[in-house]
Design an enzyme around this catalytic site. Structure first.
Site, PDB file in Angstrom:
ATOM      1  N   HIS A  12      44.636  40.347  36.103  1.00 27.38           N
ATOM      2  CA  HIS A  12      44.810  41.646  35.416  1.00 27.38           C
ATOM      3  C   HIS A  12      46.133  41.879  34.862  1.00 27.38           C
ATOM      4  CE1 HIS A  12      40.969  42.787  36.690  1.00 27.38           C
ATOM      5  NE2 HIS A  12      40.865  44.172  36.024  1.00 27.38           N
ATOM      6  N   GLU A  49      32.939  42.892  25.734  1.00 30.01           N
ATOM      7  CA  GLU A  49      34.109  42.656  24.936  1.00 30.01           C
ATOM      8  C   GLU A  49      33.769  41.818  23.858  1.00 30.01           C
ATOM      9  OE1 GLU A  49      34.505  42.795  28.240  1.00 30.01           O
ATOM     10  OE2 GLU A  49      35.725  44.329  28.454  1.00 30.01           O
TER      11      GLU A  49
END
Lengths: 347, 460
Positions: free
Chosen positions: B263, B194
């Protein structure tokens, strides 16, 4: 075991392309014109930086100010290998890069002073300057961030199928950041035309390379990504130029990225507020007296009778005039209009 | 003219220091680079290097002097042909105005120049949807895909990159079919990296391409937040307007279902903090489509926050060739006169369910869907508050420094006299998201809380 370990990189190289792995080339043979031009360019950077240091001491330049003195041959030599449209990006020690790209000394100095005539209208400062016109993409204050960005510039070149390369500079300190290796992986995977120039000036701020890096041969840092690398005498502008020629040719031929470890040295502290107590005066003095990039060219010009002492003095005067003019401009140019506070946030 | 050597500053904050010793004596020849003295502060010792050449004519400050102010002349350097007798003859090329301008601009600026308020930008209204336009029931997932496909057809510089966006067709199937239509040059599978690919995307944007960077979830974008904030958001300003990053970062944000702490986090408030970013968080499929198209065309970096649970929800989307909505404009989801509920993204689901129950109780609720978190459409909120005099804000993110807190603050400053009750902000609980089903439910806002808040501000 030893054989297996040796075999792996050899196989990696043969995998990548028919072209054999690059080795450090001999220093380029400079013509008189090239040597004179290199002398002048490096001298401009040095005198500019000395003046910047002086203005910093006077309080005209604020914040952080990282000088490039000692490392002048790296940008000067590499710049000689580039073509129109090639991009450059670096970290915060960026004044020399901008001068080498042909940006005006006035614009750079005025930016250092936070004036409206600065390259970023006074809003970027020493570490954050850009030039769309000259394809200079900064000037970045976050160590290592410019490596991913420079890889993105190369991505754009490949996307557009143009012949340009992205020259992405970073230091031995940034070479330990994770995103550098994330970028290496993508650059190699996608065969992006990027030259990773590691300016190894031996100290990441106050930390010597050997205290921070398990592998101190930075040219080898791309091996696990099949990126070849070479070590270059970054104090010799001819060696840098030869490496630049090799690297640009490598990238333009579609071979993907390459690493140039430029072995260089900064004479001053990391920034103006660094007294550089982590190294001996003898070490600095030895570098200055035996490897100075400017003195090397000067000695060559004299020895070959390509220039007289008077000729060189004239160059020196010329350069001092440019720097003095830039300093005067930076001190008299007004601060940005207060309305600038609110501009350039969004388009 | 003799040159004055001034006491230098070692750091931006240094005002004075000690001149600990002289390394050059009066009468010594000086060349640029010579160390002439040592100075020290409580933090460091530093050498003073000469910048000019000449003869050290006079030491003005004795070695060992403490508290020498920055920019005080400490020595005089004589040029060719000058002697000590010249000292004092107009020797002050030191640009005396230097310290004055440089020393205190930060402190002086606000007082001297009353800082103008941020300029106000007009935001276009939603495009008119012609009467008789066919409405097609579309999932948010399809709407997002359609928006990207339309923009990629329109502009060859638009491409998408991210994990599993190409061959896998998207981890949440948002990019379904794009690889088949546009090929691997424009639909780029990245490694799991990322930080790196966000930076590559920003670099490509700085070079003029129009990347869409998909994060599998915005939780993973925490690894990339430096590139988003320091590179994408600030470059336009730092370059004095020369170059910016026309890029869209998109992906699901917020809680999904039973995926627990790492998450399940809403990023609306995080990114809304950053000048230089636009932050969009749609609820309906029509808004998702119209705003994603606008985000891709926008010359600025746009954070586009989706929600995994909403991906499968269907809404009417107008069948128009080019349906683009304005970023920065809230949508009045339902008009009402008794109380205003402001929400966005999946928060809208609580507002809508609460409204139905409140209607049955005789409370007429106005619901505003913000759609864009930054820039925030205060005009619409304040106009509504002036009508209803009561405000409840609903979101799933954490309570401290939430979007709702900022709205409450601004409304109390701009429309205090119109409020008949304190603004109530409903947010997720101030805990990491638990895994257990019962605890997860408790950690999220719920319809009951919204109803209670509305009853409280309407004194029912």
């Amino acid at each position: 075991m030893a054989t297996a370990a040796k075999k792996a990189p050899a196989k990696a190289k043969s995998d990548s392309k028919s072209q054999s792995a690059p080795v450090t080339p001999k220093p380029a043979d400079f013509t008189k014109e090239q040597d004179v031009a290199a002398y002048r360019e490096m001298l401009l950077i040095r005198r500019f930086e000395e003046k910047a240091g002086q203005l910093y001491g006077m309080g005209f330049i604020g914040g952080f100010c990282h000088l490039y003195i000692g490392q002048e041959a790296v940008v000067t030599g590499l710049q000689m290998s580039l073509i129109e449209g090639d991009q450059m990006i670096t970290a915060y020690r960026d004044h020399g890069h901008m001068l080498a790209m042909g940006l005006s000394a006035r614009g750079v100095m005025a930016e250092l002073a936070g004036r409206r005539g600065g390259l970023s209208k006074g809003k970027g400062g020493s570490m954050h300057m850009f030039s769309k016109e000259k394809h200079f993409y900064g000037g970045h204050g976050i160590v290592g961030a410019q490596v991913s960005l420079g890889t993105g510039l190369a991505f754009a070149n490949r996307y557009r199928e143009n012949p340009n390369v992205s020259v992405t500079y970073f230091g031995d300190g940034a070479a330990n950041q994770g995103q550098v290796y994330e970028s290496f992986n993508m650059a190699s995977l996608w065969k992006l035309p990027v030259i990773y120039v590691i300016e190894n000036n031996r100290y990441a701020m106050g930390t010597a390379v050997s205290r921070a890096s398990a592998e101190t041969d930075f040219s080898q840092r791309g091996l696990s990504f099949k990126i070849p690398g070479i070590q270059v005498d970054g104090m010799d502008v001819r060696a840098v130029k030869a490496a630049g020629d090799l690297a640009t040719e490598w990238c333009r031929s579609g071979n993907g990225p390459i690493i140039l470890e430029m072995q260089t040295y900064r004479y001053r502290g990391h920034s103006m507020s660094d007294p550089a107590k982590y190294r001996s005066k003898d070490e600095v003095q030895k570098m200055r007296s035996e490897h100075d990039p400017i003195e090397q060219v000067k000695a060559r010009l004299i020895a070959k009778k390509w220039a007289s002492e008077d000729d060189l003095k004239a160059v020196d005067k010329d350069v001092r005039d440019i720097v003095a003019d830039a300093a005067d401009f930076a001190q008299t140019d007004p601060e940005p209009d207060v309305a600038e506070l609110w501009t350039d946030i969004l388009i | 003219m003799p040159i004055e050597i001034l006491m230098p500053a070692l750091s931006p904050t240094m005002e004075e220091g000690n001149l600990s010793k002289w390394l050059k004596n009066e009468g010594d020849k000086i060349v640029a680079g010579d160390v002439i003295a040592e100075i020290e502060t409580d933090k460091a010792t530093m050498e003073v290097e000469a910048v000019d050449e000449g003869i050290l004519g006079k030491q003005l400050i004795a070695a060992g002097t403490e508290g020498v102010k920055v920019n005080t002349p400490i020595a005089v350097l004589l040029q060719d042909g000058e002697s000590a007798a010249d000292i004092g003859k107009g020797a002050a090329p030191a640009k005396a105005e230097a310290p004055a301008t440089a020393a205190a601009p930060a402190a002086a600026a606000p007082a001297a120049a009353p800082v103008a308020a941020a300029p106000k930008t007009e935001v276009a209204a939603d495009p008119d949807i012609p009467a008789g336009t066919e409405m097609v029931s579309t999932t948010v997932r399809e709407a997002l895909r359609d928006a990207m496909a339309e923009e990629m057809r329109r502009d060859g510089d638009v491409f998408i990159m991210g994990e599993e966006v190409a061959e896998y067709q998207g981890a949440y199937k948002i990019t379904q079919g794009l690889l088949q239509e546009f090929g691997p040059r424009r639909v780029v599978d990245t490694p799991i990296t990322e930080h790196g690919f966000a930076g590559v995307g920003v670099g490509a944007a700085m070079a003029g391409l129009r990347p869409i960077v998909e994060f599998m979830t915005f939780n993973f974008a925490m690894q990339a937040i430096d590139q988003i904030v320091n590179s994408a958001a600030k470059t336009l300003y730092m370059s004095g307007g020369q170059m910016g990053a026309p890029i869209v970062f998109r992906g699901p944000s917020g809680a999904a279902a039973r995926v627990a702490a790492q998450h399940s986090q809403c990023y609306a408030a995080w990114y809304s903090h950053i000048p230089g970013l636009k932050v969009v968080m749609p609820y309906s499929a029509a808004d998702a489509k119209g705003l994603l198209k606008a985000a891709i065309r926008d010359p600025n970096p746009v954070i586009f926050l989706e929600n995994e649970i909403l991906y499968g929800h269907s809404f009417d989307v107008p069948k128009l060739d080019d349906f683009v909505l304005p970023i920065g404009k809230a949508r009045i989801h339902k008009t009402g006169k008794d109380v205003t509920i402001v929400s966005f993204g999946i928060g809208m689901t609580y507002a809508i369910k609460a409204e139905a129950e409140l209607r049955a109780m005789g409370i007429d609720v106005e619901i505003i869907d913000l759609r864009t978190i930054r820039p925030l459409d205060f005009d619409t909120i304040i106009a509504s508050v002036k009508k209803t005099n009561r405000l409840v804000v609903v979101e799933e993110g954490y309570p401290q420094s939430s979007v709702g807190d900022f709205i409450a603050n601004q409304v109390s400053q701009r429309a205090f006299d119109h409020l008949d009750a304190p603004v109530i902000t409903i947010a997720g609980k101030d805990v990491p998201m638990p895994y257990a089903a019962n605890l997860e439910k408790l950690a999220l806002p719920n319809v009951g809380e919204v109803i209670e808040a509305v009853k409280a501000v309407t004194y029912r």
